[in-house]
Motif scaffolding. Sequence first.
Motif, mmCIF file in Angstrom:
data_model
loop_
_atom_site.group_PDB
_atom_site.id
_atom_site.type_symbol
_atom_site.label_atom_id
_atom_site.label_comp_id
_atom_site.label_asym_id
_atom_site.label_seq_id
_atom_site.Cartn_x
_atom_site.Cartn_y
_atom_site.Cartn_z
ATOM 1 N N SER A 139 81.839 1.744 13.086
ATOM 2 C CA SER A 139 80.611 1.561 13.875
ATOM 3 C C SER A 139 79.449 1.082 13.022
ATOM 4 N N ARG A 140 79.774 0.505 11.866
ATOM 5 C CA ARG A 140 78.735 0.115 10.915
ATOM 6 C C ARG A 140 77.700 -0.834 11.532
ATOM 7 N N ASN A 141 78.134 -1.730 12.398
ATOM 8 C CA ASN A 141 77.228 -2.719 12.977
ATOM 9 C C ASN A 141 76.719 -2.313 14.364
ATOM 10 N N ILE A 142 76.976 -1.074 14.768
ATOM 11 C CA ILE A 142 76.516 -0.587 16.072
ATOM 12 C C ILE A 142 75.396 0.413 15.820
ATOM 13 N N ASP A 143 74.210 0.096 16.280
ATOM 14 C CA ASP A 143 73.049 0.932 15.935
ATOM 15 C C ASP A 143 72.495 1.697 17.137
ATOM 16 N N SER A 144 73.270 1.814 18.223
ATOM 17 C CA SER A 144 72.792 2.541 19.392
ATOM 18 C C SER A 144 73.958 3.251 20.063
ATOM 19 N N THR A 145 73.652 4.093 21.026
ATOM 20 C CA THR A 145 74.670 4.768 21.823
ATOM 21 C C THR A 145 74.330 4.596 23.295
ATOM 22 N N PRO A 146 75.316 4.622 24.168
ATOM 23 C CA PRO A 146 75.032 4.519 25.602
ATOM 24 C C PRO A 146 74.231 5.719 26.088
ATOM 25 N N ASP A 147 73.571 5.554 27.220
ATOM 26 C CA ASP A 147 72.829 6.660 27.824
ATOM 27 C C ASP A 147 73.758 7.430 28.760
ATOM 28 N N PHE A 148 73.758 8.741 28.626
ATOM 29 C CA PHE A 148 74.559 9.598 29.483
ATOM 30 C C PHE A 148 73.653 10.596 30.180
ATOM 31 N N SER A 149 73.957 10.893 31.437
ATOM 32 C CA SER A 149 73.158 11.852 32.186
ATOM 33 C C SER A 149 73.494 13.268 31.735
ATOM 34 N N VAL A 150 72.618 14.201 32.057
ATOM 35 C CA VAL A 150 72.868 15.603 31.732
ATOM 36 C C VAL A 150 74.149 16.064 32.414
ATOM 37 N N GLY A 151 74.368 15.612 33.652
ATOM 38 C CA GLY A 151 75.579 15.975 34.378
ATOM 39 C C GLY A 151 76.833 15.477 33.688
ATOM 40 N N GLU A 152 76.806 14.250 33.185
ATOM 41 C CA GLU A 152 77.965 13.698 32.485
ATOM 42 C C GLU A 152 78.247 14.459 31.193
ATOM 43 N N LEU A 153 77.185 14.824 30.472
ATOM 44 C CA LEU A 153 77.370 15.561 29.222
ATOM 45 C C LEU A 153 77.915 16.962 29.486
ATOM 46 N N THR A 154 77.458 17.587 30.583
ATOM 47 C CA THR A 154 77.948 18.922 30.924
ATOM 48 C C THR A 154 79.436 18.880 31.257
ATOM 49 N N LYS A 155 79.848 17.885 32.047
ATOM 50 C CA LYS A 155 81.267 17.751 32.387
ATOM 51 C C LYS A 155 82.112 17.434 31.159
ATOM 52 N N SER A 156 81.512 16.771 30.178
ATOM 53 C CA SER A 156 82.244 16.382 28.970
ATOM 54 C C SER A 156 82.326 17.501 27.945
ATOM 55 N N SER A 157 81.706 18.646 28.244
ATOM 56 C CA SER A 157 81.599 19.695 27.240
ATOM 57 C C SER A 157 82.910 20.405 26.982
ATOM 58 N N GLY A 158 83.850 20.331 27.899
ATOM 59 C CA GLY A 158 85.157 20.919 27.637
ATOM 60 C C GLY A 158 85.211 22.410 27.847
ATOM 61 N N VAL A 159 84.556 22.916 28.910
ATOM 62 C CA VAL A 159 84.644 24.333 29.235
ATOM 63 C C VAL A 159 86.102 24.704 29.475
ATOM 64 N N VAL A 160 86.851 23.885 30.178
ATOM 65 C CA VAL A 160 88.306 24.004 30.262
ATOM 66 C C VAL A 160 88.891 22.740 29.653
ATOM 67 N N PHE A 161 88.812 21.640 30.383
ATOM 68 C CA PHE A 161 89.139 20.320 29.849
ATOM 69 C C PHE A 161 87.912 19.441 30.043
ATOM 70 N N PRO A 162 87.545 18.632 29.077
ATOM 71 C CA PRO A 162 86.385 17.760 29.263
ATOM 72 C C PRO A 162 86.683 16.605 30.225
ATOM 73 N N VAL A 163 85.709 16.261 31.039
ATOM 74 C CA VAL A 163 85.810 15.086 31.902
ATOM 75 C C VAL A 163 84.855 14.045 31.336
ATOM 76 N N VAL A 164 85.354 13.234 30.425
ATOM 77 C CA VAL A 164 84.522 12.246 29.746
ATOM 78 C C VAL A 164 84.217 11.094 30.698
ATOM 79 N N PRO A 165 82.961 10.611 30.746
ATOM 80 C CA PRO A 165 82.590 9.554 31.687
ATOM 81 C C PRO A 165 83.543 8.362 31.639
ATOM 82 N N ASN A 166 84.059 7.976 32.794
ATOM 83 C CA ASN A 166 84.973 6.844 32.897
ATOM 84 C C ASN A 166 84.896 6.306 34.320
ATOM 85 N N PRO A 167 84.367 5.090 34.498
ATOM 86 C CA PRO A 167 84.224 4.544 35.854
ATOM 87 C C PRO A 167 85.556 4.356 36.576
#
Length: 423
Positions: A224-252
């Motif tokens: 990622s040497r030439n990538i200087d930013s990250t996508p924007d994720f909503s609070v809801g998406e980050l919460t689902k991705s937290s992996g309380v059981v299995f993470p649900v990582v954002p995927n359209p």
Amino acid sequence: MKQDKTLHKIVQKLKREELIRYASNLGLKLDEELDISKLRNAYIEFILSHPKELLMMLPMADLQLISKAKNVKAGVGVPRVDDHLTPIMVMYGLADMDILQEDFFTVTIAEDLQPLLVQHIDWALGNEHNRLRMSVEFIVEGLANILGIITQDEIRKQLKNLLQNDSNEKAAKALDAVRQYSLLLDSMEYAGNLENAKDEDLRFVSRYGWEDKRRMEQFITGHSRNIDSTPDFSVGELTKSSGVVFPVVPNPKMDEFMHFLTCRIGLDQAYAYIVCFNLWYYKIHYGEYSHDDMSMELYFLSHVLTEREQKLTDRMAEEWMQRLADFADNMPLWHLRGFTATDYPAEAFVSKQSTKEPLGAMLRKVKKEAYLIKDIFNAKEQISDQTKQSKEDNPWAVQKIGRNDPCPCGSGLKFKKCHGKGV
């Protein structure tokens, strides 16, 4: 004969350095000069006398296990499915974890500690400060699962959204306050040299990370040497991705892929969800192991084949590979700082170029090997008969494969984390 699951018995598994570190994280300063038995006794006495404080430090996944234990006798395990993460309670010697059957693991809270925790669990789950602490943990763990390794600056940016204000100072204070009593964040922190590291040097690493964290950081940084930013994720998406059981990582493509697995192939929803999770797990470990044998395709075909009796035709396999490619290419990639192969087409997982044949040579090989892997699962019910089966008839099913041995599919993963998950 009943197995001893008291706190004293379980804590025996902790090494001296673990006892001292875990005690410090809990707020207990141990005299490092004491012998190991006195260290253990001091650790046990502190835990049994501070159940409420302990509940204010454990992550949501652990609190849910304790809540389930309300209706279970002390000393009896609570089953769980997720074998990718070790509960914090198990790590700290407060509970034991054993294989129950297939993918099920049983977590047994120390029988003398369980009633103390259960007594206060409803209070802990409803406590306002505890909920705020866990909401910060969700943000941090969700970011780490999506990005692999994150800095405190990236966390503060997301906390500003969570706190609904533009104050960097408030976000920094929230993170610093939670870090003081979050056993989850303690387990996630990483730095090159923790003893001499300053706060700003610390990194938060996904608990789904590689065994070699330093190599993981080098891989992500290098790609990622030439990538200087990250996508924007909503609070809801980050919460689902937290992996309380299995993470649900954002995927359209998630809903579309789940519909395909359940309605077209016929998987039940729970199994289809686990398939999606394991595909993500394979993807984020890209670079840790050799994937010359196309482990993700093999995993997908072999696991889905175990759930259906109909023979897989070339045309069906080609469609399945296309569905897999669409889903995989929309996963946020660690080595692209959370961007996807859709954003960076060179990272596309499976070539979408058509072939003269329905599958082509590569996919024919994948399908053939998937059927071999399917035999491993069938072997569970035919172990006695397979001792007479020749190695030429089925080169993998007759092998005695240990759960910690490399998987014979060539993925580089341990058998228990690859095609041995159901064996």
